[in-house]
Design a protein around this motif. Structure first.
Motif, PDB file in Angstrom:
ATOM      1  N   ARG A 134       2.736 -10.865   5.105  1.00 41.21           N
ATOM      2  CA  ARG A 134       4.199 -10.729   5.098  1.00 41.21           C
ATOM      3  C   ARG A 134       4.778 -11.903   4.327  1.00 41.21           C
ATOM      4  N   SER A 135       5.545 -11.609   3.309  1.00 40.10           N
ATOM      5  CA  SER A 135       6.151 -12.672   2.517  1.00 40.10           C
ATOM      6  C   SER A 135       7.405 -13.196   3.199  1.00 40.10           C
ATOM      7  N   LYS A 136       7.822 -14.375   2.776  1.00 41.05           N
ATOM      8  CA  LYS A 136       9.010 -15.001   3.351  1.00 41.05           C
ATOM      9  C   LYS A 136      10.251 -14.129   3.155  1.00 41.05           C
ATOM     10  N   SER A 137      10.297 -13.424   2.052  1.00 35.06           N
ATOM     11  CA  SER A 137      11.500 -12.677   1.688  1.00 35.06           C
ATOM     12  C   SER A 137      11.514 -11.240   2.212  1.00 35.06           C
ATOM     13  N   SER A 138      10.481 -10.851   2.989  1.00 39.44           N
ATOM     14  CA  SER A 138      10.390  -9.456   3.428  1.00 39.44           C
ATOM     15  C   SER A 138      10.581  -9.338   4.938  1.00 39.44           C
ATOM     16  N   ASN A 139      11.153  -8.229   5.356  1.00 38.14           N
ATOM     17  CA  ASN A 139      11.274  -7.960   6.791  1.00 38.14           C
ATOM     18  C   ASN A 139      10.223  -6.974   7.267  1.00 38.14           C
ATOM     19  N   ARG A 140       9.223  -6.684   6.407  1.00 37.47           N
ATOM     20  CA  ARG A 140       8.109  -5.817   6.766  1.00 37.47           C
ATOM     21  C   ARG A 140       6.809  -6.473   6.340  1.00 37.47           C
ATOM     22  N   GLU A 141       5.721  -6.056   6.978  1.00 33.66           N
ATOM     23  CA  GLU A 141       4.411  -6.581   6.599  1.00 33.66           C
ATOM     24  C   GLU A 141       3.570  -5.459   5.998  1.00 33.66           C
ATOM     25  N   ILE A 142       2.562  -5.864   5.223  1.00 33.93           N
ATOM     26  CA  ILE A 142       1.705  -4.911   4.516  1.00 33.93           C
ATOM     27  C   ILE A 142       0.290  -5.019   5.073  1.00 33.93           C
ATOM     28  N   VAL A 143      -0.338  -3.868   5.263  1.00 32.51           N
ATOM     29  CA  VAL A 143      -1.718  -3.813   5.752  1.00 32.51           C
ATOM     30  C   VAL A 143      -2.579  -3.153   4.674  1.00 32.51           C
ATOM     31  N   ASP A 145     -21.046   0.118  -2.891  1.00 34.36           N
ATOM     32  CA  ASP A 145     -22.501   0.096  -3.041  1.00 34.36           C
ATOM     33  C   ASP A 145     -23.053   1.375  -3.656  1.00 34.36           C
ATOM     34  N   ASP A 146     -22.255   2.420  -3.683  1.00 32.71           N
ATOM     35  CA  ASP A 146     -22.706   3.722  -4.187  1.00 32.71           C
ATOM     36  C   ASP A 146     -22.964   3.625  -5.691  1.00 32.71           C
ATOM     37  N   GLU A 147     -24.218   3.789  -6.089  1.00 32.02           N
ATOM     38  CA  GLU A 147     -24.586   3.644  -7.498  1.00 32.02           C
ATOM     39  C   GLU A 147     -24.036   4.766  -8.364  1.00 32.02           C
ATOM     40  N   ASP A 148     -23.642   5.894  -7.767  1.00 34.03           N
ATOM     41  CA  ASP A 148     -23.125   7.014  -8.545  1.00 34.03           C
ATOM     42  C   ASP A 148     -21.607   6.967  -8.710  1.00 34.03           C
ATOM     43  N   ARG A 149     -20.963   5.961  -8.090  1.00 34.19           N
ATOM     44  CA  ARG A 149     -19.512   5.873  -8.149  1.00 34.19           C
ATOM     45  C   ARG A 149     -19.087   4.870  -9.215  1.00 34.19           C
ATOM     46  N   TYR A 150     -17.997   5.199  -9.878  1.00 34.06           N
ATOM     47  CA  TYR A 150     -17.397   4.253 -10.811  1.00 34.06           C
ATOM     48  C   TYR A 150     -16.302   3.462 -10.091  1.00 34.06           C
ATOM     49  N   LEU A 151     -16.007   2.296 -10.616  1.00 34.53           N
ATOM     50  CA  LEU A 151     -15.040   1.411  -9.973  1.00 34.53           C
ATOM     51  C   LEU A 151     -13.697   2.106  -9.772  1.00 34.53           C
ATOM     52  N   GLU A 152     -13.292   2.906 -10.742  1.00 36.65           N
ATOM     53  CA  GLU A 152     -12.001   3.586 -10.668  1.00 36.65           C
ATOM     54  C   GLU A 152     -11.959   4.645  -9.576  1.00 36.65           C
ATOM     55  N   ASP A 153     -13.136   5.041  -9.071  1.00 33.79           N
ATOM     56  CA  ASP A 153     -13.195   6.102  -8.063  1.00 33.79           C
ATOM     57  C   ASP A 153     -13.055   5.585  -6.635  1.00 33.79           C
ATOM     58  N   VAL A 154     -13.189   4.269  -6.437  1.00 30.18           N
ATOM     59  CA  VAL A 154     -13.123   3.700  -5.086  1.00 30.18           C
ATOM     60  C   VAL A 154     -11.678   3.328  -4.769  1.00 30.18           C
ATOM     61  N   LYS A 155     -11.153   3.913  -3.724  1.00 32.62           N
ATOM     62  CA  LYS A 155      -9.764   3.675  -3.345  1.00 32.62           C
ATOM     63  C   LYS A 155      -9.710   2.921  -2.016  1.00 32.62           C
ATOM     64  N   SER A 156      -8.716   2.048  -1.894  1.00 32.58           N
ATOM     65  CA  SER A 156      -8.479   1.310  -0.655  1.00 32.58           C
ATOM     66  C   SER A 156      -7.066   1.620  -0.180  1.00 32.58           C
ATOM     67  N   ALA A 157      -6.922   1.865   1.104  1.00 29.15           N
ATOM     68  CA  ALA A 157      -5.635   2.303   1.653  1.00 29.15           C
ATOM     69  C   ALA A 157      -4.764   1.114   2.039  1.00 29.15           C
ATOM     70  N   TRP A 158      -3.454   1.236   1.768  1.00 25.97           N
ATOM     71  CA  TRP A 158      -2.495   0.223   2.194  1.00 25.97           C
ATOM     72  C   TRP A 158      -1.271   0.929   2.783  1.00 25.97           C
ATOM     73  N   ARG A 159      -0.534   0.185   3.582  1.00 26.76           N
ATOM     74  CA  ARG A 159       0.686   0.741   4.165  1.00 26.76           C
ATOM     75  C   ARG A 159       1.632  -0.403   4.528  1.00 26.76           C
ATOM     76  N   GLU A 160       2.891  -0.106   4.563  1.00 24.73           N
ATOM     77  CA  GLU A 160       3.888  -1.046   5.068  1.00 24.73           C
ATOM     78  C   GLU A 160       4.225  -0.668   6.505  1.00 24.73           C
ATOM     79  N   GLN A 161       4.564  -1.665   7.309  1.00 28.26           N
ATOM     80  CA  GLN A 161       4.901  -1.386   8.697  1.00 28.26           C
ATOM     81  C   GLN A 161       5.862  -2.443   9.223  1.00 28.26           C
TER      82      GLN A 161
END
Length: 287
Positions: free
Chosen positions: A132-141, A150-166
């Motif tokens: 949570r930044s000083k200027s925000s009233n919400r935090e990010i996860v 680790d998957d040898e058949d996956r390309y870097l662009e194919d791996v997604k990570s989830a984020w959300r504000e709360q």
């Protein structure tokens, strides 16, 4: 596709990294788990945190272990998280180092140029980042599962990570900062490792305890004799002690009245000698 390429005689091609590249970079850039934690604590210092808490819970059992690093620094906004932290090799921190920029509190940057994310990978297979930044009233996860890389058949662009504000839960009220929670440690931590970690972190703390504006605490229930506030005992354990000051002319003046001043300019291989043979006054002034 192979047949099509066989008939081509020229063309353009781009590097297309496999997802495992992230893991390989982490192994090469971060020497061990001790340095990984130290690097993450440095990031807290660079964020102008006054306190960093390092929790090592059940680290002798990787299946139940958890490592967390929490600071009360500036935190990150969404743009910084998505376009700086999530973009390895961004020029953001490198430019700050190159331009010798300081933080808003005047600190010299300690962290390496954007290797914090690799340090988190070095420590465990799962990462939850809450900021949570000083200027925000919400935090990010943000949640990152490193084993997906680790998957040898996956390309870097194919791996997604989830984020959300709360709504702020980890950093309620006026609190701000960043919390990294790393689960499933990659190694079994020993008492020697925790002791080495304490020593490594102590180098980030000023030996002048009364003047420090940066406090590190370690919580490690499995090795309680090592936990607590990290203290730099350099002054207590140094084999030699020299007390005095440097005057405007570059002379060392000892606090002991029996010692004669020493002109340090004489010991600098002519660096302070003018063409006339006279000694110039140091630009730094007295300290």
């Amino acid at each position: 596709m192979k047949d099509t390429i066989a008939f081509q005689q020229s063309g353009l091609v781009s590097f297309r990294p496999h997802a495992r590249l992230i893991r390989l970079l982490g192994d090469e850039l971060i020497s061990d788990e001790i340095m990984a934690v130290v690097e993450l604590v440095k990031n807290g210092y660079d964020a102008d945190a006054s306190q960093v808490l390092v929790d090592l819970n059940h680290v002798t059992d990787p299946s139940a272990g958890c490592i967390s690093i929490r600071d009360n620094g500036d935190g990150m906004d969404l743009f910084t998280l998505l376009h700086v932290w999530m973009e390895p090799a961004t020029a953001h921190k490198r430019k700050r180092h190159r331009n010798k920029e300081r933080t808003s509190q005047g600190r010299v940057l300690l962290g390496e140029k954007g290797v914090g994310r690799f340090a988190a990978d070095k420590l465990g297979t799962e990462l939850e980042l809450v900021t949570r930044s000083k200027s925000s009233n919400r935090e990010i996860v943000l949640q990152v599962f490193w084993h997906h890389f680790d998957d040898e058949d996956r390309y870097l662009e194919d791996v997604k990570s989830a984020w959300r504000e709360q709504e702020p839960v980890v950093f309620p009220g006026e609190e701000h900062g960043t919390l990294l929670t790393i689960r499933s440690p990659r190694v079994v931590w020993t008492q020697d490792m925790v002791s080495r970690l304490y020593t490594g972190l102590s180098r980030l703390v000023s030996p002048f305890a009364k003047k420090t504006d940066f406090v590190i605490e370690i919580n490690c229930p499995e090795f309680p004799q090592i936990q607590g506030k990290v203290v730099n005992r350099l002054l207590e354990t140094s084999p030699y002690h020299l007390s005095g000051h440097i005057d405007v002319n570059g002379r060392f003046v000892s606090d002991s009245p029996d010692e004669q001043p020493i002109d340090l300019r004489e010991l600098c291989s002519g660096h302070f000698t003018l063409p006339s043979g006279e000694k110039r006054t140091p630009f730094c002034g007295a300290f």
